[in-house]
Scaffold this motif. Sequence first.
Motif, short mmCIF file in Angstrom:
data_model
loop_
_atom_site.label_atom_id
_atom_site.label_comp_id
_atom_site.label_asym_id
_atom_site.label_seq_id
_atom_site.Cartn_x
_atom_site.Cartn_y
_atom_site.Cartn_z
N LYS A 72 -4.94 12.90 21.10
CA LYS A 72 -5.74 11.88 20.43
C LYS A 72 -7.19 12.03 20.85
O LYS A 72 -7.50 12.27 22.00
N GLY A 82 -6.45 3.46 10.70
CA GLY A 82 -5.78 2.23 10.29
C GLY A 82 -4.42 2.46 9.69
O GLY A 82 -3.66 1.52 9.47
N LEU A 83 -4.08 3.74 9.43
CA LEU A 83 -2.90 4.02 8.64
C LEU A 83 -1.60 3.77 9.39
O LEU A 83 -0.63 3.28 8.84
N TRP A 84 -1.57 4.09 10.69
CA TRP A 84 -0.30 3.94 11.39
C TRP A 84 -0.13 2.57 12.02
O TRP A 84 0.96 2.21 12.46
N ASN A 134 -5.73 17.22 3.86
CA ASN A 134 -5.65 16.03 3.03
C ASN A 134 -4.23 15.49 3.05
O ASN A 134 -3.30 16.15 3.49
N TYR A 135 -4.08 14.28 2.53
CA TYR A 135 -2.82 13.58 2.68
C TYR A 135 -1.71 14.26 1.89
O TYR A 135 -0.55 14.26 2.30
N THR A 136 -2.06 14.81 0.73
CA THR A 136 -1.04 15.43 -0.12
C THR A 136 -0.37 16.58 0.62
O THR A 136 0.86 16.69 0.67
N PHE A 195 3.67 0.45 0.47
CA PHE A 195 4.51 -0.59 1.05
C PHE A 195 3.65 -1.80 1.38
O PHE A 195 2.45 -1.67 1.60
N PHE A 249 7.89 7.32 4.72
CA PHE A 249 6.48 7.02 4.55
C PHE A 249 5.78 6.93 5.91
O PHE A 249 4.67 7.43 6.10
N VAL A 298 -4.88 -0.59 3.85
CA VAL A 298 -5.25 0.73 4.37
C VAL A 298 -4.81 1.82 3.43
O VAL A 298 -3.76 1.75 2.79
N LEU A 299 -5.65 2.86 3.39
CA LEU A 299 -5.35 4.07 2.64
C LEU A 299 -5.48 5.23 3.60
O LEU A 299 -6.13 5.08 4.62
N PRO A 300 -4.94 6.40 3.26
CA PRO A 300 -5.10 7.50 4.20
C PRO A 300 -6.55 7.84 4.49
O PRO A 300 -6.86 8.34 5.56
N TYR A 301 -7.44 7.57 3.54
CA TYR A 301 -8.82 8.00 3.75
C TYR A 301 -9.73 6.90 4.23
O TYR A 301 -10.86 7.17 4.60
N ALA A 302 -9.30 5.70 4.18
CA ALA A 302 -10.20 4.61 4.58
C ALA A 302 -9.39 3.35 4.78
O ALA A 302 -8.27 3.24 4.28
N SER A 303 -9.98 2.41 5.50
CA SER A 303 -9.38 1.07 5.55
C SER A 303 -10.18 0.23 4.59
O SER A 303 -11.31 -0.15 4.88
N PHE A 330 -0.18 12.47 9.28
CA PHE A 330 -1.54 12.66 8.78
C PHE A 330 -2.56 12.32 9.84
O PHE A 330 -3.48 13.09 10.13
N THR A 376 1.24 6.22 24.23
CA THR A 376 1.98 5.90 23.01
C THR A 376 1.12 4.99 22.14
O THR A 376 0.23 4.35 22.65
N PRO A 377 1.42 4.91 20.84
CA PRO A 377 0.55 4.15 19.95
C PRO A 377 0.35 2.70 20.36
O PRO A 377 -0.68 2.12 20.07
N SER A 388 3.94 9.87 19.42
CA SER A 388 4.31 8.80 18.50
C SER A 388 5.76 8.98 18.11
O SER A 388 6.17 10.08 17.78
N ILE A 447 -0.12 -0.89 2.60
CA ILE A 447 -0.40 0.53 2.81
C ILE A 447 -0.16 1.23 1.49
O ILE A 447 0.95 1.22 0.97
N ASN A 473 -11.29 7.16 9.86
CA ASN A 473 -10.85 6.35 8.73
C ASN A 473 -9.34 6.28 8.64
O ASN A 473 -8.80 5.30 8.13
#
Lengths: 201, 325
Positions: free
Chosen positions: B204, B87-89, B178-180, A135, B258, A76-81, B265, A52-53, B216, A147, B84
């Motif tokens: 993973k 870090g999002l979750w 991609n995220y979209t 957020f 969100f 953080v962004l979806p493509y990079a931190s 993603f 789990t995470p 998750s 985020i 990259n």
Amino acid sequence: MLRRASMLLACRPILAARARPFSTDLPAAPSADATFTEAWTKVIPNMDPPKTPLSFMQPRPPTPSSIPSKLTVNFVLPYASELATKEVDMVIVPATTGQMGVLPGHVATIAELKPGVLSVHEGSEMTKYFISSGFVFIHANSFADIIAVEAVPLDRLDVNLVQKGLAEFTSKLSSATTDLEKAEAQIGIDVHSALNSALTG
Amino acid sequence: MALAALRREGRRFAPMISPRPITALRSSPLAPSLEDEGPIGVRYISTQVVRNRMKSVKNIQKITKAMKMVAASKLRAIQTKAENSRGLWQPFTALLGDLPSADVKKNVVVTISSDKGLCGGINSTSVKISKGLHKLNSGPEKETKYVILGEKAKAQLIRDSKKDIELIITELQKNPLNYTQVSVLADEILKNVEYDALRIVFNKFYSVVSFVPTVSTVLSPEIVEREAESGGKLGDLDSYEVEGGETKGEILQNLAEFQFSCVMFNAVLENACSEQGARMSAMDSSSRNAGDMLDRLTLTYNRTRQASITTELIEIISGASALEG
């Protein structure tokens, strides 16, 4: 038979002691995982339970008793931190209720962001990004997680395109018929006017 | 060529030789159809079949080597993206914790798998874990539904859990991820499926040879409220002030949505990486097996060829000595 049993008992703690030094990220709170793993092993005994995470995360430090001097920011962004555990003095985030300044020791908050300018203040330097909503979580231990879906430094924005986009979406709003179209046009107007004020203000 | 010349010589002496009983050769491992009888008793084993087999195995080896290279290049491209997005979750887990053992009525298991095959066992592992979660969360008044991403899981789950499947989504990787795209997908799932807890099952990516099945959990806002009130892991969620919006519930709703799209993603990217890595190692072991098979076939071919030459020689020489003596 007794010798083997005693050998097993002797081996077990040695293995456990040896396993620890090599694991770089220890699970933060294994208690939740423990209930899950127990329930899993009861129902499905022959498969390993999935991870789990929580087992992949670095644990966060607990709330300190005195207010720390710096705010630790994760952007953080979806493509990079963009920023990962960076220590800064202050960040100003564009929350839906207006620009919100976050200093170390800020009360724990969850805030939704609207399109606007995010500025990170570190000593004398200030970095500005335009973010497209997201957020922000401010934790009691002076950690801030921002985020966002998209973030661009302000110098990458083109004024002419912003004006054009604003005009386009205003016309779309006036010619919109269904609620969905109206909502989409409204969102476009919000983002572009925010972009406009970011560039001018 | 030498063989043909010997064969011609043999045929010249052929009228003197009586047809030999063909016993020894029939016991050979090669099928009886491989033996060919010349005009009068001259026999040789056809190496054609072995040669054909060697050609096809060599072609397969070339194909699998090429597939491994392709998978390696695709992996390189997608690995940076996946790392990259890691870090999002993390902020969501830092805030809301992780409660895979939350007791809820409506579970939805989102299984992420690949569209193409030949990628080792990762899809079977995902399906096994999904079925395990279904079993784990079964009970009175509890139901578990599946949302399937990818052809391979669809093929496996449609066999026995057809009535539990809500949505099937395929051809995810037609365009680069991609995220979209993923957020539109997440929106579709959230609109069409009622849920109390969403459990996303994916592999993973640890390294090129190691993929860990992970689940998750994303809880709906009502369950989050319930868990926060009952204390425990989410107990201090109430201490967070919620800015903006009319009600706290509205913000929590947006937050859950969100969170779902962000976690999806990352999960989709990690699974894509695992797929390419698994395909690399599967194709690598396949090339190695083909190489081993080729070695064995070459030995058989040489043995067969040498045996037939020896047989020819023996026949000719014994024929010649029979003439003299």
